[in-house]
Design a protein around this motif. Structure first.
Motif, PDB file in Angstrom:
ATOM      1  N   VAL A  48      52.924  45.630  44.409  1.00  0.00           N
ATOM      2  CA  VAL A  48      53.661  46.862  44.733  1.00  0.00           C
ATOM      3  C   VAL A  48      54.885  46.882  45.190  1.00  0.00           C
ATOM      4  O   VAL A  48      55.225  46.180  46.044  1.00  0.00           O
ATOM      5  CB  VAL A  48      52.621  47.928  45.602  1.00  0.00           C
ATOM      6  N   TYR A  49      55.769  47.669  44.586  1.00  0.00           N
ATOM      7  CA  TYR A  49      57.314  47.844  44.885  1.00  0.00           C
ATOM      8  C   TYR A  49      57.343  48.850  45.864  1.00  0.00           C
ATOM      9  O   TYR A  49      56.818  49.919  45.536  1.00  0.00           O
ATOM     10  CB  TYR A  49      58.248  47.793  43.808  1.00  0.00           C
ATOM     11  N   CYS A  50      57.762  48.948  47.162  1.00  0.00           N
ATOM     12  CA  CYS A  50      57.989  49.941  47.985  1.00  0.00           C
ATOM     13  C   CYS A  50      59.297  50.610  47.853  1.00  0.00           C
ATOM     14  O   CYS A  50      60.114  49.955  47.327  1.00  0.00           O
ATOM     15  CB  CYS A  50      57.564  49.654  49.380  1.00  0.00           C
ATOM     16  N   GLY A  53      62.528  48.404  48.457  1.00  0.00           N
ATOM     17  CA  GLY A  53      62.657  47.273  47.729  1.00  0.00           C
ATOM     18  C   GLY A  53      62.021  46.084  48.188  1.00  0.00           C
ATOM     19  O   GLY A  53      62.148  45.390  47.687  1.00  0.00           O
ATOM     20  N   GLU A  54      61.017  46.308  49.071  1.00  0.00           N
ATOM     21  CA  GLU A  54      60.050  45.318  49.450  1.00  0.00           C
ATOM     22  C   GLU A  54      58.828  45.112  48.475  1.00  0.00           C
ATOM     23  O   GLU A  54      58.388  46.142  47.772  1.00  0.00           O
ATOM     24  CB  GLU A  54      59.580  45.160  50.794  1.00  0.00           C
ATOM     25  N   ILE A  55      58.245  44.073  48.473  1.00  0.00           N
ATOM     26  CA  ILE A  55      57.050  43.688  47.808  1.00  0.00           C
ATOM     27  C   ILE A  55      55.675  43.793  48.678  1.00  0.00           C
ATOM     28  O   ILE A  55      55.606  42.835  49.583  1.00  0.00           O
ATOM     29  CB  ILE A  55      56.817  42.364  46.842  1.00  0.00           C
ATOM     30  N   LEU A  56      54.820  44.325  48.378  1.00  0.00           N
ATOM     31  CA  LEU A  56      53.483  44.673  49.017  1.00  0.00           C
ATOM     32  C   LEU A  56      52.460  43.580  48.041  1.00  0.00           C
ATOM     33  O   LEU A  56      52.274  43.980  47.035  1.00  0.00           O
ATOM     34  CB  LEU A  56      52.915  45.841  49.088  1.00  0.00           C
ATOM     35  N   ARG A  57      51.828  42.961  49.060  1.00  0.00           N
ATOM     36  CA  ARG A  57      50.721  42.002  48.094  1.00  0.00           C
ATOM     37  C   ARG A  57      49.262  42.652  48.388  1.00  0.00           C
ATOM     38  O   ARG A  57      49.105  43.529  49.350  1.00  0.00           O
ATOM     39  CB  ARG A  57      50.798  40.772  48.754  1.00  0.00           C
ATOM     40  N   GLN A  58      48.412  42.184  47.531  1.00  0.00           N
ATOM     41  CA  GLN A  58      47.027  42.643  47.724  1.00  0.00           C
ATOM     42  C   GLN A  58      46.377  42.161  49.073  1.00  0.00           C
ATOM     43  O   GLN A  58      46.531  41.171  49.437  1.00  0.00           O
ATOM     44  CB  GLN A  58      46.066  42.181  46.616  1.00  0.00           C
TER      45      GLN A  58
END
Length: 207
Positions: A48-50, A53-58
């Protein structure tokens, strides 16, 4: 086996999902959409992109099937943290259903003075009656009881005779190794009782 008539939900012909505009092709397009104040999910890479601009992982999959995403390190060092997370000493966690690709960040949009532009699903459905074939399996009670009794004997022998009432180590890998040693000892003892010590040693020597 029997045939039953049931009602099933069917999509009307000629209708398209209303959230088609929220499907983005490239990661760059998803990231640009996220920066507008949305959490955008990439189902192919499962991330998921927040809005920052960061990436969220499962993180986990909940009992209801929703997938939870988070990024503790990014949230703790995010300069725009107050625009999306109002908690104390924590991080942002976002849940997505499998068929949802974006969610608005209400706090972020409120700070920017924007309104959510997520398009709701306008697909129309109707119900149809169809006939289905159902197979009903009736379990054999006697075999089930026999199967329940068979696994109890090895565990009872390991616990009572061999004294393995609890594990001495911690951690999944260490406990698995310790239990493998218990089973090896039980198998050797069982083989000796069935074949005798001399016959067992002959077979081991010839192996």
């Amino acid at each position: 086996m029997k045939v039953e008539e049931v009602r099933r939900k069917v999509k009307n012909e000629g209708t398209e999902p209303g959230n088609k505009g929220s499907v983005y092709g490239t990661p760059e397009e998803m990231l640009e959409r996220a920066k507008e104040g949305y959490f955008v999910r990439d189902p192919e890479r499962n991330l998921v992109y927040c809005p920052a601009g960061e990436i969220l992982r499962q993180k986990c999959i909940k009992k209801n099937g929703n997938i939870r995403y988070a990024n503790k390190t990014a949230c703790k060092h995010c300069p725009n943290r107050n625009k999306c997370y109002k908690g104390k000493g924590g991080w942002k966690e976002i849940d997505f259903m499998k068929d949802i690709l974006e969610k608005p960040c209400k706090e972020w949009l409120k700070e920017e003075g924007k309104e959510s532009s997520t398009i709701k699903n306008s697909t129309k459905w109707h119900y149809e009656k169809v006939k289905v074939v159902k197979f009903i399996l009736k379990p054999d009670r006697e075999k089930m009881i026999q199967r329940m009794c068979l696994p109890e004997h090895p565990f009872g022998t390991i616990k009572r005779t061999m004294g393995a009432t609890f594990f001495l180590l911690k951690g999944l890998r260490k406990v698995a190794g310790e239990f493998a040693l218990f089973c090896l000892g039980y198998n050797i003892e069982r083989t000796k009782n069935l074949l005798g010590f001399e016959k067992m040693m002959e077979l081991m020597a010839g192996a």
